[in-house]
Design a protein around this motif. Structure first.
Motif, PDB file in Angstrom:
ATOM      1  N   THR A 244       0.807  -1.220   0.000  1.00 32.05           N
ATOM      2  CA  THR A 244       0.000   0.000   0.000  1.00 32.05           C
ATOM      3  C   THR A 244       0.839   1.269   0.000  1.00 32.05           C
ATOM      4  O   THR A 244       0.298   2.371   0.127  1.00 32.05           O
ATOM      5  CB  THR A 244      -0.917  -0.002   1.230  1.00 32.05           C
ATOM      6  OG1 THR A 244      -0.148  -0.304   2.403  1.00 32.05           O
ATOM      7  CG2 THR A 244      -2.001  -1.059   1.082  1.00 32.05           C
ATOM      8  N   GLY A 245       2.148   1.114  -0.142  1.00 33.97           N
ATOM      9  CA  GLY A 245       3.012   2.278  -0.195  1.00 33.97           C
ATOM     10  C   GLY A 245       3.544   2.670   1.173  1.00 33.97           C
ATOM     11  O   GLY A 245       3.208   2.074   2.197  1.00 33.97           O
ATOM     12  N   TYR A 246       4.378   3.707   1.162  1.00 32.91           N
ATOM     13  CA  TYR A 246       5.058   4.134   2.376  1.00 32.91           C
ATOM     14  C   TYR A 246       5.000   5.655   2.476  1.00 32.91           C
ATOM     15  O   TYR A 246       4.564   6.331   1.553  1.00 32.91           O
ATOM     16  CB  TYR A 246       6.502   3.631   2.365  1.00 32.91           C
ATOM     17  CG  TYR A 246       6.579   2.140   2.145  1.00 32.91           C
ATOM     18  CD1 TYR A 246       6.472   1.257   3.204  1.00 32.91           C
ATOM     19  CD2 TYR A 246       6.698   1.619   0.857  1.00 32.91           C
ATOM     20  CE1 TYR A 246       6.498  -0.117   2.999  1.00 32.91           C
ATOM     21  CE2 TYR A 246       6.728   0.254   0.639  1.00 32.91           C
ATOM     22  CZ  TYR A 246       6.632  -0.610   1.717  1.00 32.91           C
ATOM     23  OH  TYR A 246       6.637  -1.961   1.498  1.00 32.91           O
ATOM     24  N   GLU A 247       5.429   6.177   3.609  1.00 33.85           N
ATOM     25  CA  GLU A 247       5.375   7.619   3.817  1.00 33.85           C
ATOM     26  C   GLU A 247       6.559   8.068   4.660  1.00 33.85           C
ATOM     27  O   GLU A 247       7.176   7.254   5.369  1.00 33.85           O
ATOM     28  CB  GLU A 247       4.073   8.000   4.520  1.00 33.85           C
ATOM     29  CG  GLU A 247       3.922   7.391   5.902  1.00 33.85           C
ATOM     30  CD  GLU A 247       2.548   7.619   6.499  1.00 33.85           C
ATOM     31  OE1 GLU A 247       2.496   8.187   7.606  1.00 33.85           O
ATOM     32  OE2 GLU A 247       1.555   7.231   5.867  1.00 33.85           O
ATOM     33  N   PRO A 248       6.921   9.355   4.577  1.00 31.32           N
ATOM     34  CA  PRO A 248       8.010   9.857   5.421  1.00 31.32           C
ATOM     35  C   PRO A 248       7.629   9.766   6.892  1.00 31.32           C
ATOM     36  O   PRO A 248       6.451   9.626   7.248  1.00 31.32           O
ATOM     37  CB  PRO A 248       8.146  11.320   4.973  1.00 31.32           C
ATOM     38  CG  PRO A 248       7.455  11.404   3.656  1.00 31.32           C
ATOM     39  CD  PRO A 248       6.364  10.389   3.702  1.00 31.32           C
ATOM     40  N   SER A 249       8.623   9.868   7.759  1.00 28.89           N
ATOM     41  CA  SER A 249       8.361   9.884   9.200  1.00 28.89           C
ATOM     42  C   SER A 249       7.938  11.293   9.601  1.00 28.89           C
ATOM     43  O   SER A 249       8.766  12.143   9.935  1.00 28.89           O
ATOM     44  CB  SER A 249       9.609   9.469   9.983  1.00 28.89           C
ATOM     45  OG  SER A 249       9.361   9.587  11.368  1.00 28.89           O
TER      46      SER A 249
END
Length: 324
Positions: A244-249
């Motif tokens: 489902t994808g990733y994101e920055p912290s």
């Protein structure tokens, strides 16, 4: 001293650019060298050709037209060694206090003084969650390594992008019973052109069952429940591979006291001419600049951030020298 947080390809590129300007720096990385690349699937092939992944003028020669994960890991190790970049791995930044020209960077191992800070932390560390019941079950994986552990088992792949397509095809060819659930009416337009006919033919012939315009409603020990245009569907299931994808912290960026644009992507505020963020003396480089829009920046189109930052810091240093 400049502290670069993140030893991915862009973090290394920032180090190289600073070294060419004779600006002292240290790169700090919470994982291993190019940690995001290391966590890519074992058999992954980059979309880009090898020369577009080059940094610092070091040639990247791959065996095929497209570089592999293994080749990239070896290449970035060679770049780090060639430029003798000072990199501290497995060291995590816990706090940054102070101000422009006098920052105090506290990690789990040491405390450093820095005049400037560059954040190049990428986005691969935190997966997008589906936020459905059962997502915390051990059988739900947001990271994929290789197909062997799923051989002969019932697998649901969530997502319609390159990662989901690769996972579906690899597990299918390893003997898994594969289903896909895609929330959109079709696969993402950016699916690799040499792979798309393969996945579409497998879906068309029924070898891989795919539900479009559908989402996961609930995950249970032995089944998953889907919400589809035709109603609720229950599938026997052993593993859910959520691509489902990733994101920055964002938690880290908030800890750094950075500002964000009022947009749907929660884009960090920065000056595109200098890459300086809303916090004076703190710069952004690479994918982290896109917020949730992780498809905006790649290795090949964000390498320029390194030179922009180095040039700006060099001008600041020259002005300070003139004043002195």
């Amino acid at each position: 001293m400049v502290i670069i947080i993140g030893a991915g390809p862009i973090g290394l590129a920032c180090g190289i650019a600073l070294k060419k300007k004779d600006i002292p720096f240290l790169i700090i990385e919470k994982g291993c060298l190019v940690n995001s690349v290391f966590h890519y699937p074992t058999n992954m092939t980059f979309f880009s050709t090898s020369e577009r992944l080059e940094i610092g003028g070091v040639p990247f020669i791959s065996h095929g037209v497209k570089a592999t994960r293994r080749e990239a890991l070896e290449y970035y190790r060679r770049v780090k060694d060639a430029y003798e970049l000072p990199v501290h791995v497995y060291e995590e930044v816990q706090e940054v206090s102070g101000h422009d020209g006098a920052f105090r960077v506290t990690t789990n191992k040491a405390v450093y003084q820095a005049e400037k800070i560059i954040i190049s932390t990428g986005f691969y560390g935190i997966p997008h969650k589906m936020n459905v019941p059962g997502e915390d079950l051990p059988k739900v994986k947001h990271y994929y390594d290789e197909p062997h552990p799923y051989a002969g088992l019932k697998v649901l792949v969530v997502g319609g992008g390159n990662s989901a397509v690769d996972v579906a095809l690899e597990t299918y060819r390893c003997g898994s019973t594969v289903s896909m659930v895609v929330r959109d009416p079709e696969l993402k337009p950016g699916v690799k052109y040499w792979v798309k006919p393969d996945i579409m033919n497998r879906i068309k012939e029924g070898a891989i069952k795919c539900w479009f315009n559908s989402t996961v409603k609930e995950i249970r020990e032995e089944e998953v429940i889907l919400s589809t245009p035709e109603g609720e569907v229950r599938l026997p299931n052993d593993f859910v591979l959520a691509m489902t994808g990733y994101e920055p912290s964002f938690r880290f960026l908030e800890m750094m006291q950075l500002g964000f644009e009022e947009d749907e992507h929660r884009t960090p505020v920065y000056n595109p001419h200098t890459m300086e963020s809303s916090r004076s003396g703190v710069y952004l480089a690479g994918v982290v600049c896109g917020g949730y829009n992780t498809s905006k920046w790649f290795i090949e189109n964000s390498i320029v951030h390194a030179d922009i930052i180095a040039e700006h810091l060099s001008r600041i240093s020259e002005k300070a020298g003139v004043r002195a």
